[in-house]
Scaffold this motif. Structure first.
Motif, PDB file in Angstrom:
ATOM      1  N   GLN B 144      -5.426 -12.725   4.890  1.00  5.73           N
ATOM      2  CA  GLN B 144      -6.478 -13.237   4.536  1.00  5.73           C
ATOM      3  C   GLN B 144      -7.895 -13.224   5.540  1.00  5.73           C
ATOM      4  O   GLN B 144      -9.126 -13.073   5.174  1.00  5.73           O
ATOM      5  CB  GLN B 144      -6.538 -14.822   4.269  1.00  5.73           C
ATOM      6  N   MET B 147      -9.307  -9.647   5.083  1.00 12.46           N
ATOM      7  CA  MET B 147     -10.070  -9.614   3.860  1.00 12.46           C
ATOM      8  C   MET B 147     -11.190 -10.320   3.791  1.00 12.46           C
ATOM      9  O   MET B 147     -12.357  -9.913   3.302  1.00 12.46           O
ATOM     10  CB  MET B 147      -9.211 -10.328   2.658  1.00 12.46           C
ATOM     11  N   SER B 148     -11.268 -11.604   4.616  1.00 11.09           N
ATOM     12  CA  SER B 148     -12.431 -12.419   4.824  1.00 11.09           C
ATOM     13  C   SER B 148     -13.617 -11.694   5.619  1.00 11.09           C
ATOM     14  O   SER B 148     -14.635 -11.393   5.276  1.00 11.09           O
ATOM     15  CB  SER B 148     -12.061 -13.489   5.531  1.00 11.09           C
ATOM     16  N   ARG B 150     -13.602  -8.135   5.874  1.00  8.43           N
ATOM     17  CA  ARG B 150     -14.032  -7.103   4.869  1.00  8.43           C
ATOM     18  C   ARG B 150     -14.898  -7.487   3.806  1.00  8.43           C
ATOM     19  O   ARG B 150     -15.905  -6.829   3.558  1.00  8.43           O
ATOM     20  CB  ARG B 150     -12.714  -6.375   4.392  1.00  8.43           C
TER      21      ARG B 150
END
Lengths: 254, 245
Positions: B144, B147-148, B150
């Motif tokens: 996460q 992802m955060s 990105r």
């Protein structure tokens, strides 16, 4: 604000050579400025859906169109707020809030000015030098919202943003979100496992099944966001309808 | 700061007391009592000792820097790249447990008897400690978090800089603290073979001359070297990882 159209979205994960379906043929849309609440059993692929809508995860099949444009990668107009890991533990509140602008290479003066006004408006100025571990859960989620909004998004994706907060903090942050929405009319997807949250915030409430997730029901909820709605009989009706749909979602498998 | 000095004072008193008791019990010239050593400033503070101290400090600091510069990026990339990790992990596990001191003869043949062979040997020891730690740290970074970042538009290099590298730092400092002890032991061994300087050489040289007070003076200098390194790491960690305080 963005119009989102999803057609026959499929996602399969490869786990040890076997394909595991996470999303099975989801089709739905969101009008510009609409708040779509997504609710479903835990582990149903709700986060996978957020990753897809953010352009972080390419779907195995189907299409996502935003304003008629097919989504193939992360777009700068989409902001994402993840549940627990959105903030970076080794950056201060101010550095976290400024991170989006910094990654975009904005000039330092503009970053400092924008970040100051945003931290002040979220009541975070006094804790700007603290690290995430040193502030409350509600403050952390405010930082995440401040960071997401710093990039002036037109589409907001939130994955269980308020679920780890106590009831009063959750309600106050729901109102913070509504204030922002009333000002900017962001198209919003809000993933939640809370029936009350979905019923209070979503113009549309999308109920997902157990994995692989299918859409069981999409419920229209025109009175969302109205503080008097929260204590009205209609609110309880929407909640009980959602509860029923969710119960069915779990019993389908069991 | 004052408290720290006081705690070191206490540690020194306990250390000297244990030493004095040992010397009194054993009554052998091989273990002189502490007073014989510390009462002669000329024994501790002399030009050859300062030279040996500086040489050893230079070797170990260079080796730590070299080992880190090579192992940290490599470990982080291996940990973040499952396709690479599949092949690298067995290789690491195969070579990690080998006592690196066995490579000393090879390094001496290849790099000569000077600083280079000793620095490379210690660097290899540090390299494996940091490689394993960095790999584990990179694997443990929550999906996460990446992802955060990105989603904010970060590219690969920015993800390494803002997430993966800082995430590994606390573990790397712990690994460094553990490996400093090993590094000093390896330094001693490396300096005791075919060497003309360094604290290891000074200890062995005094030993072979049966000059025990001088030998213990050199051992004390080695202990001081260790304290310096530990305290430097402590400072560096406080500076590099302020969020863990």
């Amino acid at each position: 604000m963005d119009r989102v159209k999803v057609t026959d979205l499929n996602v399969e994960y490869l786990t040890g050579g076997d394909a595991m379906a996470a999303l099975a043929g989801l089709s739905f849309s969101a009008e510009p400025g609409e708040i779509v609440a997504v609710i479903g059993p835990s582990g149903s692929g709700k986060s996978t859906l957020v990753y897809c809508l953010a352009g972080l995860l390419p779907p195995t099949g189907g299409t996502i169109e935003i304003n008629g444009q097919r989504l193939t990668r992360v777009r700068p107009e989409t902001a994402v707020i993840l549940q627990d890991y959105g903030l970076i533990p080794w950056k201060t509140v101010a550095a976290n809030a400024a991170l989006g602008l910094k990654l975009r290479g904005e000039p330092a003066g503009r970053i400092a000015a924008d970040t100051e006004s945003s931290l002040r408006s979220f009541g975070l100025w006094d804790v700007r030098r603290h690290y995430p571990a040193q502030i409350s859960g509600g403050q952390r989620q405010r930082v995440a919202i401040a960071r997401a909004l710093s990039l002036n998004p037109s589409l907001l994706l939130m994955d269980e943003p308020f679920s780890s907060l106590d009831a009063l903090t959750r309600e106050s942050l729901q109102n913070v979100f509504l204030d922002i929405w009333r000002r900017d009319h962001l198209t919003t997807f809000l993933v939640t496992h809370s029936i009350e949250e979905a019923a209070f915030l979503g113009h549309k409430i999308m109920v997902l099944s157990e994995r692989p997730a299918r859409i069981l029901e999409i419920i229209d909820n025109p009175r969302q966001g109205d503080e008097t709605f929260r204590s009205s009989p209609e609110f309880l009706q929407v909640c009980s309808r959602l509860r029923q749909a969710l119960r069915q979602a779990s019993s389908d498998v069991a | 700061m004052l408290r720290k000095v006081a705690r070191y004072g206490l540690a020194i008193v306990v250390f000297l007391a244990v030493w004095a008791i040992g010397a009194a019990v054993l009554r052998t010239p091989a273990l002189p009592d502490p007073w014989t050593v510390i009462s002669q400033p000329a024994l501790l503070f002399n030009k050859p000792m300062a030279g040996d101290f500086a040489v050893s400090l230079y070797r170990i600091v260079t080796a730590i820097a070299l080992g880190n510069v090579l192992a940290l990026p490599l470990g982080l990339v291996i940990g973040q790249t499952p396709s690479l990790d599949r092949y690298a992990a067995p290789l690491i596990f195969l070579t990690y447990p080998i006592p690196k001191i066995v490579f000393l003869p090879i390094f001496m043949v290849l790099l000569g008897l000077g600083d280079a062979s000793k620095i490379v040997l210690i660097a290899v020891v540090i390299f494996f400690q940091i490689l394993v730690t960095a790999r584990d740290a990179a694997r443990a970074v929550p999906e996460q978090s990446i992802m955060s970042l990105r989603s904010l538009g970060a590219g690969r290099a920015q993800i390494y800089r803002h997430v993966i590298f800082p995430a590994s730092l606390p573990g790397v400092f712990t690994a460094l603290r553990i490996s400093v002890g090993t590094a000093i032991a390896v330094l001693f061994l490396a300096e005791s073979f075919a060497s003309q300087n360094g604290l290891g050489y000074a200890i062995i040289n005094a030993w072979s001359g049966m000059n025990y007070p001088r030998m213990f003076a050199a051992i004390l200098a080695l202990a001081v070297l260790g304290v310096l390194l530990y305290e430097a790491l402590e400072l560096a960690e406080r500076w590099a990882c302020p969020w863990t305080r």
